[in-house]
Each structure stands twice: as C-alpha cells, then as structure tokens.
Design an enzyme around this catalytic site. Structure first.
Site, PDB file in Angstrom:
ATOM      1  N   TRP A  31       0.861  -1.193   0.000  1.00 13.31           N
ATOM      2  CA  TRP A  31       0.000   0.000   0.000  1.00 13.31           C
ATOM      3  C   TRP A  31       0.896   1.242   0.000  1.00 13.31           C
ATOM      4  CZ3 TRP A  31      -1.924   2.760   4.852  1.00 13.31           C
ATOM      5  CH2 TRP A  31      -2.881   3.721   4.540  1.00 13.31           C
TER       6      TRP A  31
ATOM      7  N   ASP B  13      -1.226  -5.862   9.196  1.00 14.65           N
ATOM      8  CA  ASP B  13      -2.171  -4.833   8.767  1.00 14.65           C
ATOM      9  C   ASP B  13      -3.469  -5.537   8.366  1.00 14.65           C
ATOM     10  OD1 ASP B  13      -3.646  -2.822   7.644  1.00 14.65           O
ATOM     11  OD2 ASP B  13      -1.983  -1.942   6.530  1.00 14.65           O
TER      12      ASP B  13
ATOM     13  N   LYS C 151     -13.469  -0.064   5.645  1.00 11.44           N
ATOM     14  CA  LYS C 151     -14.058  -0.827   4.534  1.00 11.44           C
ATOM     15  C   LYS C 151     -15.175  -1.752   5.019  1.00 11.44           C
ATOM     16  CE  LYS C 151     -10.135   0.686   2.992  1.00 11.44           C
ATOM     17  NZ  LYS C 151      -9.620   1.424   1.878  1.00 11.44           N
TER      18      LYS C 151
HETATM   19  C1  LIG Z   1      -3.562  -1.981   3.431  1.00 11.61           C
HETATM   20  C2  LIG Z   1      -4.189  -0.807   4.087  1.00 11.61           C
HETATM   21  N1  LIG Z   1      -3.817  -0.477   5.322  1.00 11.61           N
HETATM   22  C3  LIG Z   1      -4.359   0.574   5.963  1.00 11.61           C
HETATM   23  C4  LIG Z   1      -5.297   1.364   5.346  1.00 11.61           C
HETATM   24  C5  LIG Z   1      -5.814   2.579   6.098  1.00 11.61           C
HETATM   25  O1  LIG Z   1      -7.101   2.486   6.456  1.00 11.61           O
HETATM   26  P1  LIG Z   1      -7.864   3.749   7.108  1.00 11.61           P
HETATM   27  O2  LIG Z   1      -8.555   4.438   6.004  1.00 11.61           O
HETATM   28  O3  LIG Z   1      -8.786   3.106   8.087  1.00 11.61           O
HETATM   29  O4  LIG Z   1      -6.854   4.608   7.769  1.00 11.61           O
HETATM   30  C6  LIG Z   1      -5.707   1.072   4.054  1.00 11.61           C
HETATM   31  C7  LIG Z   1      -6.689   1.930   3.376  1.00 11.61           C
HETATM   32  O5  LIG Z   1      -6.863   1.925   2.204  1.00 11.61           O
HETATM   33  C8  LIG Z   1      -5.143  -0.047   3.404  1.00 11.61           C
HETATM   34  O6  LIG Z   1      -5.490  -0.380   2.171  1.00 11.61           O
END
Ligand SMILES: Cc1ncc(COP(=O)(O)O)c(C=O)c1O
Length: 401
Positions: A130, A211, A246
């Site tokens: 990411w 994660d 999500k």
């Molecule tokens: C792999 C991953 N980790 C963390 C996050 C962060 O999520 P949040 O929007 O809850 O901060 C995302 C969001 O797209 C993600 O895809």
C-alpha cells in the site's frame, strides 16, 4: 520560512480521485481509491450503520473526552472480532487494544511505540505494498526495506523468494504483513503458507506487524483470521492494525484499532502504557462516533447479524464483479489471459497494465488507475464495463503497435 518551499507531489491515491473529480469527460471512471462501490457506483452508508447511528443519537448524553485508549467495550469487541471471542490470548489478558482514528493511525501509533524500544530496527514491507506504508514508518523514523511478495510472471505469490528473504531478516526487526486482501495485488497466503511464515517469525525472532484493513472482504470474518491466528500461536509478541473503514464503510469516521499481544498479562499492560503515551502525544484520545457505531453493532445480536449480511453482500458483489470483468475482457477481444483477476481477493486487482498503458487510459480515456496497474474492482459497474474493456483493448493495442 515558507517563501522557498516547493509544492509536495500529490498523494499517489487520493490525488488521483481529485484529478478524476475535476475531469469533465462524462465517461470518466475512477478505479483508484479503495472505496467500496455498488452496482450504481455509489458508496452507500450501511443500513446497520444508519440504525446504530439513530440509536446513538437518541441515547447519547455527553461529548466529554474519551479515555486515551478508547471505550473498554469497543476495545474488547475489537479483540473478539480479530481473534475470536474464545481465544486463549483474551482469557490470559495478553492482548491490549487502543481505539485509533482509522487503520492509518493504528499503524502510526504502533510505529511510534516500536521506535521507542527498537530504535535501530528496520521495518520490512512487501514489494509492492500500500502506497502509504513506507511513508508512515519513515515518518516514525524507521528505515524501510522490502521483501519479495508478488511474482509478475505467475501473477501470484513469490513464495520461495518471500520465505528466503524473511529467513534473513535480523531478530528484532519488524515485518509488516497484510492479513488478507493484499493491497495492491489481491494475492493472499493460504493457511499452509501462513504457517510457514509464522514458523519463520518464531525461529528468526522478528516482530510481525499485521495490517488487518479488510477483515471480512476476503473469504469471511472468521476465514480471514487465518494469518493472525497462525502468527499468534507461533509468536509471543505481535501488533495488529485494524481498520473499519471498509468492512463497516466508516471511511470518513476514521475508525480503527491497534492491538498489542505480549507474552503475558503484565508485559502486555506495561508495553501498552507506552502505546497510550504514543496516542496522547499524537491526538490525545480517539474520536468517539465511529467506535460507538462499531460497538453498537457488534454488541447487539440482531444488529450484528444485519451488518454481517451487508458485509457478505459487499464481498460477494466484488467476487461477482471480478468474474464479470474477466468474461467481458474476453468478450471484447482484449488479448491475454485475465483469469488471475477472478482468483485475487478483496477490492484490488493487480491488472498487469503497465505504467504507459495506465497513462494512456488516464490521458485519452479519463480512466483513473493507480501507477503500477492496481485497479479497484468495486469501481467497475454494468454502466462502465463496456467502455472500460474497449479502452483497455485500445491501450494494449497502442502500446504494442
Ligand atoms: C492496506 C491498508 N492499510 C491501511 C489502510 C488505512 O485504512 P484507514 O482508512 O482506516 O486509515 C488502508 C486503506 O486503504 C489499506 O489499504
């Protein structure tokens, strides 16, 4: 001080959505940001969430500060959600959880905590990962290194290379792993592969940081725990960053959690007191609303059943869209075998599109895709499918001719 500052580059993912919003082309498609969309291209508020919000509005009596780590009920419910209510780690009080503003803050608070006690460690992230992972850990002062993950030839996991790299990670370093629905590739580990990784982590003595941003989007709430359960049974210590952006659709309510697991209850409590310091200096205490929604849903069997039904519907919609997309690519004569897209898990697909093809689609067709070819499958709708497939065919023809 500000006179000589040049502008920072736009965010790789959120910047794309801004550009899409400003594009006047009526056929424009946004396959960038990781947001669920239904068949009409909307990101609706879940019915279970609306119901919980109505309940909160009618019963709330204060807007006073939250505890640094969040409400006790939320913290317990998160632990039960990620590990299962009857997991022995919970009975032994080996887990401590902080309610954080989204998964991003869970990662950052975890990183700040780790930096205090592992100041010389490196953080290892998958290649690719990411777009924000590197930035978060670098901002906390860590050197970030990569381990192989994706094999562009098989369009699957580069298992041997990954295991070889993880076998040489020094004890005390930190390895970030995606619990499920790997972002950006959609390629996940099987239960057997998780067991191999967990054995390695225990033998080498590196710290897993999981994660868990998509619990329930892969194969199901319970099935998606496989990686966490394997690591938790092999390793005495680990960290988990949860996001409810999500699976509850709470993107803008910034709702997540950092869970720390230690060898025993006393170590967990001592370590967690430093997590609380990291929270205090970053944002003091969490925003209440999203956490209240999650607790209101998870603590009530009827609301919970409704939410689980909605989550299942989102997961199945994406799986169906993957199938429809692969079939439509073949139907519109796009050369190549795209069956791998149907096998990938979660919202994202590593489409195999090259950066020049991604650029062509954006500049000539107003189709917005993240560099590297990651597409948000949920952005594909019956209304844009044909335009998308024909445009991809054109992009492939343009780059081969
Ligand atoms: C792999 C991953 N980790 C963390 C996050 C962060 O999520 P949040 O929007 O809850 O901060 C995302 C969001 O797209 C993600 O895809």
């Amino acid at each position: 001080m500000f006179r000589d500052i040049t502008p920072a580059p736009p965010d790789a993912i959120l910047g794309l959505t801004e550009a899409w919003k400003n594009d006047p082309n009526p056929s424009k498609i946004n396959l960038g940001a990781g947001v669920f969309k239904d068949a009409k291209g909307r990101t609706p508020i879940l019915e279970s969430v609306k119901d919980a919000e109505a309940h909160i509005l009618s019963t709330a009596s204060t807007k006073s500060y939250m505890p640094i780590a969040g409400a006790p009920e939320y913290r317990r419910l998160v632990q039960e959600m990620i590990l299962g209510a009857d997991h022995p780690i919970l009975a032994a009080n080996r887990a401590q959880t902080a309610h954080t503003p989204g998964g991003t803050a869970a990662l950052r608070v975890g990183a700040d905590f780790l930096k205090k006690f592992a100041s010389n460690a490196a953080v290892w992230v998958s290649s690719p990962t990411w777009a924000n992972h590197k930035g978060v850990f670098q901002a906390a002062g860590f050197a970030v290194k990569e381990y192989p993950y994706y094999d562009p030839v098989s369009k699957g996991l580069a298992l041997d290379k990954m295991l070889a790299a993880l076998d040489s990670v020094p004890a005390g370093d930190i390895v970030l792993l995606h619990a499920c629905c790997h972002n950006p590739t959609g390629v996940d580990l099987t239960a057997g592969q998780w067991a191999e990784v967990a054995t390695l982590a225990a033998r080498r003595g590196w710290m897993p940081f999981l994660d868990f941003a998509y619990q329930g989007y892969g194969d199901g709430l319970q099935e998606d725990r496989a990686g966490l359960l394997a690591l938790a049974s092999a390793c005495p210590e680990l960290l988990v960053a949860s996001s409810f952006s999500k699976n509850f659709g709470l993107y803008q309510d910034r709702t997540g959690a950092l869970t720390l697991i230690a060898a025993d209850a006393a170590q967990a409590a001592a370590a967690f007191s430093h997590v609380e310091i990291a929270v205090r200096v970053n944002y003091s205490n969490p925003p209440a609303h999203g956490g209240l929604i999650v607790s209101t849903i998870l603590s009530d069997p009827a609301r919970r059943a409704k939410w689980e039904g909605e989550l299942t519907a989102m997961r199945e919609h994406i799986a169906r869209t993957r199938r429809t997309f692969v079939d439509a690519l073949a139907h519109h004569g796009v050369p190549g075998d795209f069956e791998f897209i149907a096998r990938q898990k979660g919202m994202f697909s590593f489409s195999g599109l090259t950066d020049p093809q991604v650029r062509y689609l954006r500049e000539k067709k107003s189709i917005y895709i993240v560099g590297g070819g990651r597409i948000n499958v949920a952005g594909i709708t019956p209304g844009n499918l044909e335009y998308l497939c024909c445009s991809i065919r054109e992009a492939l023809e343009a780059s081969s001719g």
